[in-house]
Design a protein around this motif. Structure first.
Motif, short mmCIF file in Angstrom:
data_model
loop_
_atom_site.label_atom_id
_atom_site.label_comp_id
_atom_site.label_asym_id
_atom_site.label_seq_id
_atom_site.Cartn_x
_atom_site.Cartn_y
_atom_site.Cartn_z
N ASP A 123 0.83 -1.21 0.00
CA ASP A 123 0.00 0.00 0.00
C ASP A 123 0.86 1.25 0.00
N VAL A 124 1.96 1.23 0.76
CA VAL A 124 2.84 2.39 0.81
C VAL A 124 3.48 2.64 -0.56
N VAL A 125 3.90 1.58 -1.23
CA VAL A 125 4.52 1.72 -2.56
C VAL A 125 3.53 2.34 -3.53
N VAL A 126 2.31 1.85 -3.51
CA VAL A 126 1.30 2.38 -4.44
C VAL A 126 0.95 3.82 -4.11
N GLN A 127 0.90 4.16 -2.84
CA GLN A 127 0.60 5.55 -2.46
C GLN A 127 1.67 6.50 -2.94
N LEU A 128 2.93 6.09 -2.83
CA LEU A 128 4.02 6.93 -3.34
C LEU A 128 3.93 7.07 -4.85
N LEU A 129 3.55 6.00 -5.53
CA LEU A 129 3.42 6.05 -6.99
C LEU A 129 2.27 6.94 -7.43
N SER A 130 1.24 7.06 -6.60
CA SER A 130 0.05 7.83 -6.98
C SER A 130 0.27 9.34 -6.85
N ILE A 131 1.27 9.75 -6.10
CA ILE A 131 1.47 11.20 -5.90
C ILE A 131 1.80 11.91 -7.20
N PRO A 132 2.82 11.46 -7.99
CA PRO A 132 3.05 12.15 -9.26
C PRO A 132 1.88 12.03 -10.23
N LEU A 133 1.15 10.91 -10.17
CA LEU A 133 -0.02 10.76 -11.04
C LEU A 133 -1.08 11.80 -10.70
N LEU A 134 -1.32 12.02 -9.41
CA LEU A 134 -2.32 13.01 -9.01
C LEU A 134 -1.88 14.42 -9.40
N ILE A 135 -0.59 14.70 -9.28
CA ILE A 135 -0.09 16.02 -9.68
C ILE A 135 -0.30 16.25 -11.17
N LEU A 136 0.00 15.24 -11.98
CA LEU A 136 -0.21 15.36 -13.43
C LEU A 136 -1.69 15.56 -13.76
N ALA A 137 -2.55 14.82 -13.05
CA ALA A 137 -3.99 14.93 -13.31
C ALA A 137 -4.51 16.32 -12.95
N LEU A 138 -4.02 16.89 -11.86
CA LEU A 138 -4.49 18.21 -11.44
C LEU A 138 -3.87 19.32 -12.28
N TRP A 139 -2.71 19.07 -12.85
CA TRP A 139 -2.05 20.08 -13.68
C TRP A 139 -2.88 20.43 -14.91
N ALA A 140 -3.71 19.49 -15.33
CA ALA A 140 -4.55 19.74 -16.51
C ALA A 140 -5.54 20.88 -16.28
N ALA A 141 -5.82 21.21 -15.02
CA ALA A 141 -6.74 22.32 -14.74
C ALA A 141 -6.20 23.65 -15.24
N PHE A 142 -4.90 23.71 -15.51
CA PHE A 142 -4.28 24.94 -15.98
C PHE A 142 -3.86 24.82 -17.45
#
Length: 498
Positions: free
Chosen positions: A27-46
């Motif tokens: 779970d910890v490994v996946v959570q760390l992997l999801s952080i850059p994914l979430l940043i990329l997904a939110l970056w699309a708002a701009f």
């Protein structure tokens, strides 16, 4: 990059996220992997592209709302005014908490609330990123989930064949006599098999359609059709092998939904060969269903019936749910805090319901949400169910706007999967595992229209031919074209002498 990282995070979540509680290394490994994914997904708002910007803003709003819920629970307030948790333990009962009269958070277990908030990163990142994928990318990831389900099914057969000492059981605390796949719990494995059942029926329908068309009765098509039918049979046998009562009962509803999905697909066809193809398809589907039922009964009925030898009224889920709901009412208006179920239930558990172990979950996600989040969680749940109901009506009640039939089939399959996971959550806690929470988030995102690939319409050719539609994967410099924007001069037809 977003597509590749989303696929990697989705696969890692399915493989590593089968634990029954938080804190596992996977779970910890996946959570760390999801952080850059979430940043990329939110970056699309701009982004400068309107379509991506809209999807990004939806993701940003969702993240902001969930962040607000967590912040409200960990900010300090006067206990005697706001916290329902204080009222639970204000009568002199011995508790594992320190409740001074000074200002404290609404959550009576702030560390557990932070841990629960971190666990939400993975499904949130998957949902926000899938919003920004086009239909083809979504289909590829969907078949990736399907492939993982097939691998898990094969692993489950091997686990049962290898016995209780099999080294292929990846969790120390697990169900040693049943198939569990990549999970620690047979019920969660059964929930994944139900998801695989929907997707295998989708594959069966697609292969049957191609093989029953004129000229489609070649050996290769027949082999694919046989493989799809065999997989449906194997998934039902796997459900019996897992011995999950909820999984088997929900599978009956899944089969009814799959039948409705295939019937609607047949009714939407308008070809001269439709009656003959429909009749042949119905005969094959009926044969597959009958054989699947007989094989599943022969393979696993005896083992499954042993789950009913004890009195159903003695099931621990009933007192768990009852006590949780009673405590949730006392914990209003804001609940006891995300992740606080274990210490709270250990304090309020009735002596008549006590067991040798401890309750790690309420086995009813609705009751646990009400306990931990109070009226805020109830409002969010009602809002989601209202949104989901509208999406169900769109997918099943009328023809979708998208011209691609794959989108209609995918939307209907997604509604079935979301519904079956919600139903399973009333008697268990599948959405509390990383793998199934990510699956739920993925198929919920599929209910939102995919990112459209811009199309431009070329003018009529000088030869008098019709208009030619051309697909562009990228918008021209300066933004996407709209009907009101004139064509560049270099693109215009020019005829000498005019």
């Amino acid at each position: 990059m977003l597509y590749l990282l989303c696929g990697a995070t989705l696969l890692a979540s399915l493989v590593l996220g089968g634990g029954t509680h938080s804190g596992f290394l996977g779970d910890v490994v996946v959570q760390l992997l999801s952080i850059p994914l979430l940043i990329l997904a939110l970056w699309a708002a701009f982004s400068d592209e309107p379509a991506r910007k809209e999807k990004g803003r939806i993701a940003l709003a969702l993240c902001g709302g969930l962040t607000l819920v967590v912040v409200l629970q960990v900010l300090p307030f006067p206990f005697d005014t706001w916290s329902g948790g204080a009222r639970l333990f204000s009568e002199g009962a011995e508790t594992p908490f320190t409740l001074p009269s000074s200002w404290n958070p609404l959550s009576i277990a702030p560390q557990a609330t932070w841990a629960a908030a971190v666990s939400l990163l993975v499904p949130l990142a998957i949902f926000c990123s899938v919003l920004q994928l086009d239909l083809t990318q979504r289909m590829v990831l969907c078949w990736g989930v399907f492939g993982f389900g097939v691998v898990s099914l094969a692993l489950g057969f091997i686990q049962v064949a290898a016995g209780t000492e099999s080294s292929l059981r990846f969790f120390e605390i697990t169900n040693p006599t049943e198939a569990v796949g990549f999970f620690a719990n047979r019920n969660h494995f059964a929930a994944l098999l139900n998801v695989t059942l929907v997707l295998s029926a989708l594959w069966l329908n697609a292969t049957m359609e191609s093989s029953l068309k004129s000229g489609g009765s070649r050996t290769r098509s027949i082999l694919w059709l046989a493989a799809a039918g065999t997989l449906v049979v194997a998934v039902l046998a796997g459900l019996m092998m897992a011995r999950s009562r909820a999984g088997v009962f929900i599978a009956a509803g899944v089969l009814a939904g799959v039948a409705a999905m295939m019937i609607l697909h047949r009714l939407s066809e308008h070809t001269s060969e439709e009656p003959r193809h429909t009749w042949r398809g119905r005969r094959f589907s009926l044969a597959v269903a009958m054989f699947a039922a007989l094989f599943a009964v022969h393979f696993g009925l005896a083992g499954f019936l042993t789950r009913f030898e004890s009195n159903m009224a003695d099931d621990a889920r009933i007192p768990l749910t009852k006590t949780t709901l009673e405590t949730a009412l006392k914990g209003l208006p804001f609940g006891t805090g995300l992740g606080s179920f274990v210490p709270v239930y250990a304090t309020v558990e009735k002596s008549a319901d006590a067991t040798a172990g401890f309750a790690n979950r309420a086995h009813n996600d609705l009751a646990e949400i009400l306990l931990e989040t109070g009226i805020i969680g109830a409002a969010l749940l009602v809002a989601f169910l209202g949104w989901f109901g509208r999406k169900v009506m769109t997918a099943w009640g009328r023809s979708p706007r998208d011209d691609d039939p794959r989108q209609a089939a995918l939307a209907r399959a997604a509604t079935l999967i979301v519904a079956l996971l919600l139903a399973h959550s009333l008697v268990d806690y599948p959405l509390r595992t990383t793998a199934l929470s990510v699956t739920f988030a993925f198929f919920s995102a599929l209910l939102v229209s995919p990112l459209s690939v811009p199309r431009v319409e070329l003018p009529k050719s000088p030869s008098g031919g019709g208009r030619v539609r051309q697909r562009h994967t990228e918008a021209p410099v300066g933004g996407a074209w709209s009907p009101g924007v004139p064509w560049p001069e270099s693109w215009q037809n020019r005829t000498t002498g005019t």
